[in-house]
Design a protein around this motif. Structure first.
Motif, short mmCIF file in Angstrom:
data_model
loop_
_atom_site.label_atom_id
_atom_site.label_comp_id
_atom_site.label_asym_id
_atom_site.label_seq_id
_atom_site.Cartn_x
_atom_site.Cartn_y
_atom_site.Cartn_z
N THR A 65 0.83 -1.21 0.00
CA THR A 65 0.00 0.00 0.00
C THR A 65 0.86 1.25 0.00
O THR A 65 0.57 2.22 -0.71
CB THR A 65 -0.93 0.00 1.23
OG1 THR A 65 -1.74 -1.18 1.21
CG2 THR A 65 -1.83 1.23 1.21
N ALA A 66 1.95 1.21 0.79
CA ALA A 66 2.83 2.38 0.89
C ALA A 66 3.52 2.69 -0.43
O ALA A 66 3.84 3.86 -0.70
CB ALA A 66 3.87 2.16 1.99
N VAL A 67 3.76 1.68 -1.23
CA VAL A 67 4.41 1.92 -2.52
C VAL A 67 3.59 2.89 -3.37
O VAL A 67 4.14 3.75 -4.08
CB VAL A 67 4.61 0.58 -3.28
CG1 VAL A 67 5.03 0.83 -4.72
CG2 VAL A 67 5.67 -0.26 -2.58
N PHE A 68 2.27 2.79 -3.28
CA PHE A 68 1.41 3.66 -4.09
C PHE A 68 0.99 4.93 -3.36
O PHE A 68 0.66 5.92 -4.01
CB PHE A 68 0.15 2.89 -4.51
CG PHE A 68 0.42 1.78 -5.49
CD1 PHE A 68 0.64 2.05 -6.83
CD2 PHE A 68 0.49 0.47 -5.06
CE1 PHE A 68 0.91 1.03 -7.73
CE2 PHE A 68 0.76 -0.56 -5.95
CZ PHE A 68 0.96 -0.28 -7.29
N GLN A 70 2.86 6.45 -0.64
CA GLN A 70 3.98 7.26 -0.15
C GLN A 70 5.03 7.55 -1.22
O GLN A 70 6.01 8.24 -0.94
CB GLN A 70 4.65 6.55 1.03
CG GLN A 70 3.73 6.32 2.21
CD GLN A 70 4.42 5.61 3.36
OE1 GLN A 70 5.66 5.54 3.41
NE2 GLN A 70 3.64 5.09 4.30
N THR A 71 4.87 7.01 -2.40
CA THR A 71 5.82 7.24 -3.49
C THR A 71 5.06 7.58 -4.77
O THR A 71 3.86 7.28 -4.87
CB THR A 71 6.69 5.98 -3.75
OG1 THR A 71 5.86 4.95 -4.30
CG2 THR A 71 7.32 5.48 -2.46
N PRO A 72 5.74 8.17 -5.78
CA PRO A 72 5.06 8.49 -7.05
C PRO A 72 4.98 7.29 -8.00
O PRO A 72 5.10 7.44 -9.21
CB PRO A 72 5.95 9.60 -7.65
CG PRO A 72 6.99 9.93 -6.64
CD PRO A 72 7.09 8.76 -5.73
N MET A 73 4.78 6.09 -7.47
CA MET A 73 4.81 4.89 -8.30
C MET A 73 3.70 4.89 -9.35
O MET A 73 3.89 4.38 -10.46
CB MET A 73 4.70 3.64 -7.42
CG MET A 73 4.83 2.32 -8.17
SD MET A 73 6.41 2.18 -9.07
CE MET A 73 7.56 2.08 -7.69
N VAL A 74 2.54 5.45 -9.03
CA VAL A 74 1.46 5.52 -10.02
C VAL A 74 1.89 6.34 -11.23
O VAL A 74 1.65 5.95 -12.38
CB VAL A 74 0.18 6.11 -9.38
CG1 VAL A 74 -0.90 6.30 -10.45
CG2 VAL A 74 -0.32 5.22 -8.26
N GLN A 75 2.57 7.47 -10.98
CA GLN A 75 3.06 8.30 -12.08
C GLN A 75 4.12 7.57 -12.88
O GLN A 75 4.14 7.63 -14.12
CB GLN A 75 3.65 9.60 -11.52
CG GLN A 75 4.15 10.57 -12.58
CD GLN A 75 3.05 11.09 -13.47
OE1 GLN A 75 2.02 11.52 -12.98
NE2 GLN A 75 3.25 11.04 -14.78
N TYR A 76 4.99 6.83 -12.20
CA TYR A 76 6.01 6.05 -12.90
C TYR A 76 5.37 4.99 -13.80
O TYR A 76 5.81 4.76 -14.93
CB TYR A 76 6.95 5.37 -11.90
CG TYR A 76 7.74 6.32 -11.03
CD1 TYR A 76 8.11 7.59 -11.49
CD2 TYR A 76 8.13 5.96 -9.74
CE1 TYR A 76 8.83 8.45 -10.69
CE2 TYR A 76 8.86 6.82 -8.94
CZ TYR A 76 9.21 8.06 -9.41
OH TYR A 76 9.93 8.92 -8.63
N PHE A 77 4.32 4.34 -13.29
CA PHE A 77 3.63 3.33 -14.08
C PHE A 77 3.01 3.94 -15.33
O PHE A 77 3.11 3.39 -16.43
CB PHE A 77 2.54 2.66 -13.23
CG PHE A 77 2.91 1.27 -12.80
CD1 PHE A 77 2.53 0.17 -13.53
CD2 PHE A 77 3.65 1.06 -11.65
CE1 PHE A 77 2.87 -1.12 -13.14
CE2 PHE A 77 3.99 -0.21 -11.23
CZ PHE A 77 3.60 -1.30 -11.98
N LEU A 78 2.35 5.07 -15.17
CA LEU A 78 1.75 5.74 -16.32
C LEU A 78 2.81 6.14 -17.33
O LEU A 78 2.61 6.00 -18.55
CB LEU A 78 0.95 6.97 -15.85
CG LEU A 78 -0.31 6.69 -15.03
CD1 LEU A 78 -0.93 7.99 -14.55
CD2 LEU A 78 -1.31 5.89 -15.85
N ASN A 79 3.93 6.63 -16.84
CA ASN A 79 5.02 7.01 -17.75
C ASN A 79 5.53 5.81 -18.53
O ASN A 79 5.79 5.89 -19.73
CB ASN A 79 6.17 7.64 -16.95
CG ASN A 79 5.79 8.96 -16.33
OD1 ASN A 79 4.84 9.62 -16.75
ND2 ASN A 79 6.51 9.37 -15.31
#
Length: 283
Positions: A65-68, A70-79
């Motif tokens: 849960t913290a990966v999404f 507390q970090t910009p992982m969603v933006q990285y995935f979209l990129n």
């Protein structure tokens, strides 16, 4: 030329073979298993230095849960999706067109063009780092997703053209003669004759390209700086702190990043195997 099978009577040879295979699997899968275990650990377990033993405290839900959150992982995935999907489509289109022309039409310089496509695969990417970066700066594309899309399309097309050219060259000549006799244009022949027959090859190539581009780290670091355009591979490096690294979060992010290529492979496994074995048996 090919290794001979071990006879059933050679008991010790077969046992040694099994032992070697098991040893190689342990060495190969050991780090992956450690990463998966670390993604389950709590922060207290990681700070205590327990990185290889069985977790004393589990933080599975909290870590993922913290990966999404507390970090910009969603933006990285979209990129990564913005970069990978257009790149794969572009490479498939260009390589199919180039492979069709190089395999079915003879013209001056045919083999030279094909040799250029093949030769580009042998260039180490590191020696092109500065020229490619300077080119993107001059074009005003540095630190944009378009820079990575252009690069991947340009540098993956060589391998993909070699792949598609060999598959198209293996198709029977009678099909192309029949298409010409019916008055089909080269483009109609490509669309209605070639593409339906090489769909397994296209599926296999799409999986390979998706994996190559999604997992690229080197060029993601060279051609991007800001978090708004970084793909997941470069974004994972940002999860490391300056003084303390949350290895449980990094491991969880690593597992999440590895999921899309695995899912794509299993969804297209049938086509992938068919593409790799296409033309292996005649008759």
């Amino acid at each position: 030329m090919y290794p001979r099978p071990i006879p059933e009577t050679a008991v010790w040879q077969r046992r040694l073979y099994v032992a070697v295979v098991v040893g190689i699997l342990i060495v190969w899968l050991g780090p992956l298993f450690a990463v998966i275990l670390t993604s389950f650990r709590s922060m207290q377990d990681v700070m205590g230095g327990n990185l290889w033993g069985w977790p004393t405290q589990f933080g599975l839900i909290e870590n993922y849960t913290a990966v999404f959150t507390q970090t910009p992982m969603v933006q990285y995935f979209l990129n990564s999706l913005i970069i990978t999907v257009p790149s794969v489509i572009g490479v498939l289109i260009l390589s199919t067109l180039a492979g069709f022309v190089l395999s079915r039409y003879r013209f001056p310089g045919n083999m030279l063009v094909f040799a250029l496509f093949v030769g580009g695969n042998f260039l180490p990417h590191q020696i092109m780092m500065i020229p490619v970066r300077d080119l993107m700066v001059k074009l005003g594309l540095y630190d944009t997703t378009m820079a990575l899309i252009i690069f991947h399309v340009a540098f993956q097309t060589g391998f993909a053209t070699l792949f598609m050219r060999n598959f198209i060259a293996a198709l029977p000549d009678e099909l192309f003669q029949a298409a010409r006799a019916e008055g089909a244009t080269p483009f109609q022949t490509l669309v209605h004759v070639v593409i339906p027959l090489v769909r397994p090859a296209l599926a296999a190539l799409a999986i390979l390209l998706f994996t190559f581009i999604w997992n690229d780290y080197f060029w993601a670091v060279v051609l991007t700086i800001s978090d708004s355009v970084k793909p997941v591979t470069a974004g994972l490096a940002n999860l490391r702190g300056e003084w303390v690294s949350a290895w449980n979060l990094i491991s969880a992010g690593t597992i999440i990043v590895a999921v899309p290529p695995v899912i794509m492979f299993f969804l297209m496994q049938k086509h992938f195997i068919a593409g790799l074995t296409m033309g292996a048996v005649k008759g």
